[in-house]
Design an enzyme around this catalytic site. Structure first.
Site, PDB file in Angstrom:
ATOM      1  N   LYS A  36       0.853  -1.196   0.000  1.00  0.00           N
ATOM      2  CA  LYS A  36       0.000   0.000   0.000  1.00  0.00           C
ATOM      3  C   LYS A  36       0.888   1.245   0.000  1.00  0.00           C
ATOM      4  CE  LYS A  36      -0.245  -0.272   5.053  1.00  0.00           C
ATOM      5  NZ  LYS A  36      -1.066  -0.697   6.199  1.00  0.00           N
ATOM      6  N   TYR A 259      14.239  31.815   6.758  1.00  0.00           N
ATOM      7  CA  TYR A 259      13.095  32.612   7.217  1.00  0.00           C
ATOM      8  C   TYR A 259      13.260  33.107   8.651  1.00  0.00           C
ATOM      9  CZ  TYR A 259      10.720  31.237   2.965  1.00  0.00           C
ATOM     10  OH  TYR A 259      10.384  31.075   1.646  1.00  0.00           O
TER      11      TYR A 259
HETATM   12  C1  LIG Z   1      -0.268  -1.706   6.821  1.00  0.00           C
HETATM   13  C2  LIG Z   1      -0.807  -3.005   7.272  1.00  0.00           C
HETATM   14  C3  LIG Z   1       0.064  -4.094   7.480  1.00  0.00           C
HETATM   15  C4  LIG Z   1       1.561  -3.999   7.367  1.00  0.00           C
HETATM   16  O1  LIG Z   1       2.084  -3.358   8.503  1.00  0.00           O
HETATM   17  P1  LIG Z   1       3.673  -3.303   8.792  1.00  0.00           P
HETATM   18  O2  LIG Z   1       3.735  -2.844  10.188  1.00  0.00           O
HETATM   19  O3  LIG Z   1       4.238  -2.311   7.836  1.00  0.00           O
HETATM   20  O4  LIG Z   1       4.198  -4.664   8.580  1.00  0.00           O
HETATM   21  C5  LIG Z   1      -0.501  -5.314   7.807  1.00  0.00           C
HETATM   22  N1  LIG Z   1      -1.840  -5.448   7.945  1.00  0.00           N
HETATM   23  C6  LIG Z   1      -2.698  -4.420   7.772  1.00  0.00           C
HETATM   24  C7  LIG Z   1      -4.169  -4.649   7.943  1.00  0.00           C
HETATM   25  C8  LIG Z   1      -2.211  -3.161   7.448  1.00  0.00           C
HETATM   26  O5  LIG Z   1      -3.058  -2.146   7.291  1.00  0.00           O
END
Ligand SMILES: *Cc1c(COP(=O)(O)O)cnc(C)c1O
Length: 388
Positions: A36, A259
């Site tokens: 993702k 700034y």
């Molecule tokens: C993002 C996510 C993961 C992965 O998490 P990590 O801590 O990066 O391994 C696993 N399961 C779900 C449902 C997630 O949303």
């Protein structure tokens, strides 16, 4: 290269990380690689292939749009949407052979109806809430009865059941795991068949081997981020974030920088300007704490970060010249700030830093120490490899 500021993504390391995870968990547990958020900033379409070639079984994303981006590139890879998709968008899920997370009977019925209409059998993973209280059927008798009915729907395949750890404590992790396992057992006793029961993210997959069930959902560890505590794993950061010195100047003690002149030189100083700002994903609150690496030495960020540029103190690195490489994030072996160190410096977590890169910053993919692909979101049609 058309821009001096870019992120370098080492596909060999990404592949090695996946192979290390595979070696650790053995052949019987499936890996749903979490890609993702554009593979945590690494570029999901390019990374997906490397991951699947090195031991990934499934690709997991948060949204329908992320799933469709991958489906357009790869007709065959199994893809799971771990988040919510509204009913009006479910036809896209079904037509594109995407596996959907569901957590209401109403959506199960909707998908079953679509399956019948389209002559297909959509796959779903049932989300079961064991305490996180984000999404999921609430743990309890009513939910079990509802899921039993879902399992009987003819035009739906209940391929999985899953939950998510809050990682609140060791005791709570055990309680959540046991709740999912017990629910799955009750359902299986009633005739439901799940190919994949899963609850482990990166941390749990490494620290709790006994919780892996049939599938794990690693994200952070694919990219070399180590947050587990009890065990170690031989993985390495995949991204380097680099730029070049654009300008060098000398300023006098007492003169201001950036700034509000918020920074005032406490001695005569030599400054280098680099063309990296918060619009490139380098956090604005690196002010006063940020450090970059030039010629293997650390240089402090001085003055408030601008949107597109910032200044660093190179008084003690006299050999610096315009055009020299500056490492914003890199490896310990090159004395660079790692994502782990940067996260502490600006009071966030490593994942958030990875997600901050923006479309202005090109991605350069490396294999065998050589660039093999350049992705420049602003100029997608320019083949920059010729210029390297
Ligand atoms: C993002 C996510 C993961 C992965 O998490 P990590 O801590 O990066 O391994 C696993 N399961 C779900 C449902 C997630 O949303």
């Amino acid at each position: 290269m058309l821009r001096d500021t870019y992120i370098e993504i080492d596909l060999d390391r990404l592949g090695d990380n996946v192979a290390q995870i595979r070696k650790r968990i053995g052949p019987d547990v499936a890996i749903a690689a979490v890609i993702k958020a554009d593979a945590y900033g690494h570029g999901s379409v390019t990374c997906a292939q490397t991951i699947m070639e090195h031991g990934g079984d499934y690709l997991a994303v948060a949204t329908l749009t992320e799933a469709l981006e991958l489906r357009n590139a790869y007709p065959q890879y199994p893809i799971l949407i771990m988040g919510y998709t509204s009913n009006e968008n479910l036809p896209h899920v079904v037509k594109n052979h995407i596996t959907q997370c569901i957590f209401t009977e109403e959506q199960a019925v909707e998908l079953d109806w679509l399956g019948r209409e389209l002559g297909m059998k959509p796959k779903v993973h049932i989300k079961y809430d064991t305490g996180f209280h984000r999404l999921g059927f609430p743990d309890g008798h009513e939910s079990i009865e509802a899921i039993k009915r879902i399992c009987k729907l003819e035009h739906l395949e209940c391929e999985g059941i899953f939950s998510h750890f809050s990682l609140a404590s060791d005791e709570e992790n055990h309680r959540q795991y046991n709740a999912l396992k017990a629910a799955a057992e009750r359902l299986e006793a009633a005739g439901c068949r799940f190919k994949y029961r899963h609850i482990c993210d990166s941390i749990a997959a490494i620290d709790y081997p006994e919780f892996r069930l049939d599938m794990i959902r690693p994200g952070a560890i694919l990219y070399g981020m180590k947050s587990f505590r009890k065990n170690d794993l031989d993985i390495h950061q995949v991204i380097r974030f680099v730029t070049k010195v654009a300008y060098i100047q000398n300023i006098k003690k007492g003169e201001g920088v950036s700034y509000n002149y918020k920074y005032k030189a406490d001695r005569d100083m030599r400054l280098a300007t680099i063309t990296v700002g918060y619009a490139d994903g380098y956090p604005r609150n690196m002010y006063e704490v940020g450090e970059v690496t030039i010629h293997g030495k650390r240089a402090k960020v001085v003055g408030v970060l601008c949107m597109d540029q910032c200044m660093v103190d190179v008084t003690d690195i006299p050999e610096v010249r315009v055009g020299d490489e500056v490492i914003l994030y890199g490896d310990e072996s090159e004395n660079a700030v790692t994502f782990a160190e940067a996260a502490v410096k600006c009071a966030t977590n490593k994942n958030e830093l990875l997600c901050r890169f923006t479309r202005r910053t090109p991605k350069v993919y490396m294999k065998g120490g050589k660039p093999v692909k350049v992705l420049n979101a602003l100029l997608p049609d320019v083949d920059e490899l010729e210029g390297i």
